[in-house]
Design an enzyme around this catalytic site. Structure first.
Site, short mmCIF file in Angstrom:
data_model
loop_
_atom_site.label_atom_id
_atom_site.label_comp_id
_atom_site.label_asym_id
_atom_site.label_seq_id
_atom_site.Cartn_x
_atom_site.Cartn_y
_atom_site.Cartn_z
N GLU A 49 42.59 3.17 81.00
CA GLU A 49 41.90 4.28 81.67
C GLU A 49 40.62 3.74 82.26
OE1 GLU A 49 40.90 7.54 79.15
OE2 GLU A 49 42.97 8.04 78.70
N ASP A 60 30.53 13.95 77.84
CA ASP A 60 30.40 12.62 77.24
C ASP A 60 29.13 12.47 76.42
OD1 ASP A 60 32.71 10.98 78.07
OD2 ASP A 60 32.04 11.55 80.08
#
Ligand SMILES: Cc1ncc(COP(=O)(O)O)c(C=O)c1O
Lengths: 263, 407
Positions: A49, A60
């Site tokens: 990824e 995040d």
């Protein structure tokens, strides 16, 4: 069948779980990213990824925030990421998916984005802030271009959301192991989570579990609950610690150990 | 579109649709973890919206605790100077000193109904943070407020106020350390603690249902204004003006006037050092369609879709986005969006202080600055209502510093 689908078919035949790893494209620069992809590929990683950096990564934690920041500072953008993937494709056929936030893709143009994915050899995309009900058009465009569009589910997901995501997903389903952001601590109640149980009953697609996995032992245990695991923050922390350029060598033994535990 | 159909469009205006869209703006662009929470919130809000107990309690506290209705004051000396009849909607006289409290009261009552005991909020100028901390103190809830580290500096009195009210203020150092980063951090907190936490957003932005819900809690401003102006003038105003950050005081004021198409609605964005300098916070005037913080709307961004740092002298307007409903109303021509620079805002600030004995918030000073500059261009003797969204006490440090005075 794209590379992601082929990979899962192969793993199933071998009765193996998948190791998926996340790195930010361009952290600390795209040359290193390229070397990292080769290293991950050679040391047993099944799917890569690549994070597309965004100025405001709202799902995040600090590790990936810093990593996105470094990537932006090195001048990384979508065109440069595509060029890197095109280059990487001369040497490896490891499945690659791009992961990030919606706005940079919207500005690039959704059609143009997936056409480009298809032409350079990107196999799918995961757009964190594009849940399926908002992603109908994007899903069609991805499909036309042979790309998987990966959706997330989480411990908070109720039966209705699980049904909706399963109906729209392709490639695999990314199950977020915890109620939180990337880099949080893995919770011990994973096998008891009703959302995960229901998800596995509902879908034919492979289920990969991510968030909070830091050790080979955790990776092994977690992978048994689904079809694979995703490692992100732990790997990025290592890249950060090794000042980037030396990272491809430094991570190889560690990744090898994890891959062995998962496979 | 022909005029008559346009008019009809506004007579039956009832956006957003069931997916939270105002035309192409709005929606729910969030991590999947939050989707069930947004659905839960929407369901809870729809229930209380038509609940007569809730409405009564909201009304009662708006009156007894907030001090509503706020006066509509005819500013005689200002009117004389600018050649119009100018009325100020005195949201600055609300408890806690700004319009923000209308929304926090509504949302905290909702949080109580939902059984959430922990409240989080983001704040820029600190007004929404103070209003949230106030309501949490009033109802005995725990309160944590995210605030950009830079804003913690420039709005120090409000930081202290929040602490006195028992809230925890968390300084956010990531990104540009201003309002957008505070919102990122609040969203991260919500993603991590969604089951016991209520996220109280301070403006008409964010994922559906927030833009609709915050507008509904703020529409009391426009409803009162309409009654008050009809009472004193026996007619509707020619112009209604408000400053635009995220857009909550503007939408609260404009919403009840949308059907009255003879009333011109004007929103004033923050032009910072000037639109052409690139250092501003005028999302509609200077931005383009994008997605941030759960919504699709006008957004300040670079060519690659990265959010660019904004600038405004007023912390409450220093945000790269704007609520989706204003974006829609601007595109449709129902609201005209203009802008005022830092300098023009400071002129507005000074003008109102000198002429009316009212020190306005720097946010509200933007509409005053715009009015000062463009009063001559408007039809003579117009009836103008200007939403005075807050008082300027919190800005004394900022203004003093510009005059090289240390307080
Ligand atoms: C007094 C005042 N007016 C206006 C604003 C801008 O917000 P909005 O556009 O949501 O009204 C703020 C925000 O902090 C404020 O404190």
């Amino acid at each position: 069948m794209n590379r992601i689908e082929q990979k899962f078919k192969l793993l199933k035949e071998k009765n193996q779980k998948a190791l998926v790893t996340f790195i930010s494209a361009g952290d600390p620069d795209l040359k290193t990213t390229e070397e990292l992809i080769y290293s991950l590929d050679q040391n047993g990683v099944d799917i890569v990824e690549l994070g597309m950096p965004f100025s405001d990564p709202m799902a995040d934690g600090p590790v990936i925030q810093r990593s996105s920041q470094r990537a932006l500072q090195s001048g990384t953008n979508l065109n440069k990421i595509f060029t890197t993937v095109a280059h990487v494709r001369k040497k490896t056929q490891i499945p690659i998916l791009l992961m990030g936030y919606y706005n940079p893709i919207l500005q690039y143009g959704e059609e143009k984005f997936f056409k480009k994915c298809a032409s350079v050899g990107v196999d799918g995309a995961l757009i964190v802030d594009l849940p399926p009900q908002e992603g109908k058009r994007v899903k069609e465009i991805a499909q036309v271009n042979g790309c998987s569009l990966i959706f997330l589910l989480a411990p908070t997901s109720d039966p209705e959301r699980i049904k909706l995501v399963c109906k729209n997903a392709s490639g695999f389903i990314y199950y977020v192991s915890l109620t939180g952001i990337t880099g949080a601590k893995l919770q011990s109640d994973l096998q008891k989570q009703s959302a995960l149980k229901l998800l596995k009953k509902t879908t034919q697609l492979p289920v990969c579990i991510g968030f909070g996995i830091k050790t080979a032992e955790q990776a092994k245990k977690t992978s048994q609950l689904g079809d694979g695991v995703v490692i992100g923050s732990a790997l990025i922390e290592m890249i950060e610690k090794h000042q980037g350029k030396k990272a491809p060598q430094e991570i190889s033994t560690w990744i090898k150990k994890i891959a062995k535990a998962v496979h | 579109m022909k005029k008559s159909t346009k008019k009809n469009q506004w007579q039956s205006y009832n956006l957003p649709n069931h997916l939270g869209y105002f035309g192409e703006y709005g929606g729910q662009f969030v991590a999947e973890t939050l989707m069930p929470a947004l659905n839960e919130l929407e369901a809870a809000y729809k229930k209380i919206r038509s609940d007569s107990h809730f409405k009564k309690e909201f009304k009662r506290l708006l009156k007894d605790y907030v001090g509503r209705p706020s006066p509509l004051y005819e500013a005689a000396r200002l009117s004389q100077k600018l050649g119009h009849r100018i009325f100020l909607k005195r949201e600055d006289l609300n408890h806690t000193g700004a319009h923000k409290v209308n929304n926090t009261l509504g949302q905290i009552l909702l949080a109580l109904k939902m059984g959430k005991k922990r409240i989080i909020a983001e704040t820029g100028a600190g007004q929404h943070g103070v209003a949230t901390a106030t309501m949490c103190a009033r109802f005995g809830l725990s309160c944590e407020v995210y605030m950009g580290a830079e804003d913690v500096q420039r709005q120090a009195p409000n930081v202290f106020r929040m602490k006195l009210l028992g809230a925890k203020v968390i300084a956010v150092h990531s990104g540009t350390a201003t309002l957008k980063d505070a919102m990122n951090e609040a969203l991260r907190d919500w993603i991590s603690n969604v089951s016991n936490t209520y996220y109280c957003i301070g403006t008409v932005a964010g994922p559906h249902p927030y833009p609709m819900m915050v507008r509904d809690f703020q529409k009391i401003i426009g409803e009162e204004t309409k009654q008050q102006i009809l009472k004193s003038m026996n007619r509707l105003p020619d112009y209604v003006m408000a400053c635009v950050g995220g857009g909550s005081n503007a939408m609260g004021m404009f919403y009840p006037f949308i059907k009255d198409t003879q009333v011109k609605l004007m929103g004033v964005e923050a032009a910072g050092y000037g639109i052409r300098s690139g250092k501003h916070a005028a999302a509609i005037v200077g931005g383009r369609l994008g997605v941030l913080h759960g919504q699709k709307s006008y957004l300040l961004q670079d060519a690659e879709g990265q959010i660019i740092p904004t600038h405004s002298i007023s912390a409450g307007l220093d945000y790269p986005g704007v609520g989706p409903e204003l974006s829609y109303l601007a595109d449709q021509g129902r609201v005209q969006i203009v802008s005022a620079t830092d300098k023009e805002a400071l002129e507005g600030f000074e003008m109102l202080s000198h002429l009316e004995g009212i020190i306005p918030a720097l946010e509200s000073s933007h509409s005053l600055g715009y009015l000062k500059k463009y009063a001559k261009k408007l039809k003579k003797n117009s009836v103008i209502v200007l939403n005075l969204s807050g008082r300027g006490d919190k800005d004394l440090n900022t203004v003093a510093k510009l005059q090289k005075i240390s307080l």
